[in-house]
Design a protein around this motif. Structure first.
Motif, mmCIF file in Angstrom:
data_model
loop_
_atom_site.group_PDB
_atom_site.id
_atom_site.type_symbol
_atom_site.label_atom_id
_atom_site.label_comp_id
_atom_site.label_asym_id
_atom_site.label_seq_id
_atom_site.Cartn_x
_atom_site.Cartn_y
_atom_site.Cartn_z
ATOM 1 N N HIS A 19 -13.295 19.694 89.082
ATOM 2 C CA HIS A 19 -12.891 21.041 88.663
ATOM 3 C C HIS A 19 -11.512 21.390 89.218
ATOM 4 O O HIS A 19 -11.343 22.326 90.007
ATOM 5 C CB HIS A 19 -13.937 22.058 89.131
ATOM 6 N N PRO B 173 -6.992 20.932 87.963
ATOM 7 C CA PRO B 173 -6.050 20.474 86.932
ATOM 8 C C PRO B 173 -5.499 19.091 87.283
ATOM 9 O O PRO B 173 -5.403 18.721 88.455
ATOM 10 C CB PRO B 173 -4.931 21.526 86.975
ATOM 11 N N ASP C 143 -7.203 21.439 82.792
ATOM 12 C CA ASP C 143 -8.304 21.472 83.752
ATOM 13 C C ASP C 143 -9.321 20.390 83.378
ATOM 14 O O ASP C 143 -9.806 20.331 82.247
ATOM 15 C CB ASP C 143 -8.979 22.838 83.734
ATOM 16 N N LYS D 45 -1.505 24.563 78.380
ATOM 17 C CA LYS D 45 -1.848 23.609 79.435
ATOM 18 C C LYS D 45 -1.154 22.271 79.252
ATOM 19 O O LYS D 45 -1.244 21.404 80.119
ATOM 20 C CB LYS D 45 -3.369 23.389 79.451
#
Length: 337
Positions: free
Chosen positions: A216, A218, A232, A282
């Motif tokens: 958990h 990035p 992530d 992201k």
């Protein structure tokens, strides 16, 4: 606990325990000469290695500076390397870009291929490229190293066999993939040696960041000094590592030291394709994904694949901004034979 294999002139390196801050290491060859040897006798070696790690943190034993450039991949070669595709979003984009529908089974049955495990690149070793038309790409992923188990073990039992976690750059030659897949026999020439992070860590070293077989945090990919991706790892991960390992072991026993990859980390955005980092998204963990999105929206890709001189860096930071595994940092160079 953090473990690494330092260069010593042999194929498998010298096993060391590394401090939590990656600054120091201590020789572990009196416990096991190599990481594979430690894994082969994990019930005996793991407690001894943990004691050594505690003594290293207390500075009560001889130590030496840990330099990531001196590290091989934690397992410089392995009996098995299988890469999954846990992020179905990535697969869906690939197929959408070429106008193909995603079969419903892809959401319930993982994709997986068995890669070459006989010669991994070191985390700071150059990526040799003989032909630019081969379409050299990086793939930033998380991988686990397993213990052993019988054929048909459950996902829950498979999670218990996860010994170590690390990062991987699954180097891919995109220009060669279509021709190989068209033959109906999978990847081979299109998957040259991969590289793994300087350090592999036990799942407990990740603390709360390791939960239900997922990381958990990035995963950061920097291409030529610019942040390319920061997805992530737990988000949009359809299959956790227990499910991936169980998939591998459906028809064969699980061997000690097997490496299983997550596949390219990929996040959706508002239930659609992600956006580049510089547009508030992201970003991506491979070049192919942004090229897919460019194809979907613009009709053709604009972002080029890597060529000699390009540099890729893959790293994961903890919640305090400290590197967990060290960095994979590689430059593409011309292979002259």
């Amino acid at each position: 606990m953090k473990l690494a294999s330092l260069k010593n002139g042999t194929r498998d390196g010298r096993l060391v325990v590394v401090s939590t801050d990656l600054a120091w290491c201590t020789d572990a060859s009196h416990i096991a000469p190599t990481l594979q040897a430690a894994l082969d006798d994990w019930a005996l070696s793991e407690p001894k290695l943990r004691t050594l790690a505690q003594e290293l943190e207390r500075e009560t034993i001889p130590r030496e500076r840990f330099h990531e450039h001196d590290a091989l991949s934690p397992l410089p070669r392995a009996f098995a390397w299988a890469d999954g595709s846990a992020y179905v979003n990535h697969v869906e984009l690939v197929r959408k870009a070429r106008g193909a529908e995603l079969p419903p089974s892809f959401w319930t049955d993982p994709l997986m291929y068995q890669g070459g495990s006989d010669a991994f690149l070191a985390p700071r070793e150059d990526i040799p490229l003989a032909d630019d038309s081969w379409g050299c790409d990086f793939e930033a992923e998380v991988a686990v190293i397993t213990g052993e188990g019988p054929q048909g073990l459950s996902a829950e039992a498979a999670r218990d066999q996860i010994r170590l976690v690390m990062l991987v750059n699954d180097v891919s030659l995109r220009g060669l993939i279509p021709g190989e897949l068209a033959k109906g026999f999978g990847f081979f020439q299109s998957k040259p040696p991969s590289a793994f992070s300087p350090v592999a860590v036990t799942p407990d070293e990740l603390g709360e960041a390791w939960n239900e077989g997922k990381v958990h945090l990035p995963l950061l990919s920097t291409l030529n000094g610019e942040l390319f991706g920061k997805p992530d790892c737990h988000v949009d991960m359809t299959f956790d590592f227990g499910q991936l390992v169980a998939h591998l072991a459906k028809t064969r026993p699980l061997s000690v030291g097997t490496i299983v990859g997550s596949g390219t980390i990929s996040n959706k955005l508002d239930d659609g394709p992600g956006k580049p980092v510089n547009e508030g998204g992201k970003g991506y963990s491979c070049i192919a994904e942004i090229r897919m999105i460019e194809t979907i929206y613009d009709g053709a890709p604009k972002t080029r694949f890597m060529t000699p001189g390009d540099k890729i860096r893959i790293e994961m930071l903890d919640k305090d901004g400290h590197s967990i595994f060290g960095a994979i940092e590689q430059e593409v160079v011309r292979y002259e034979g």
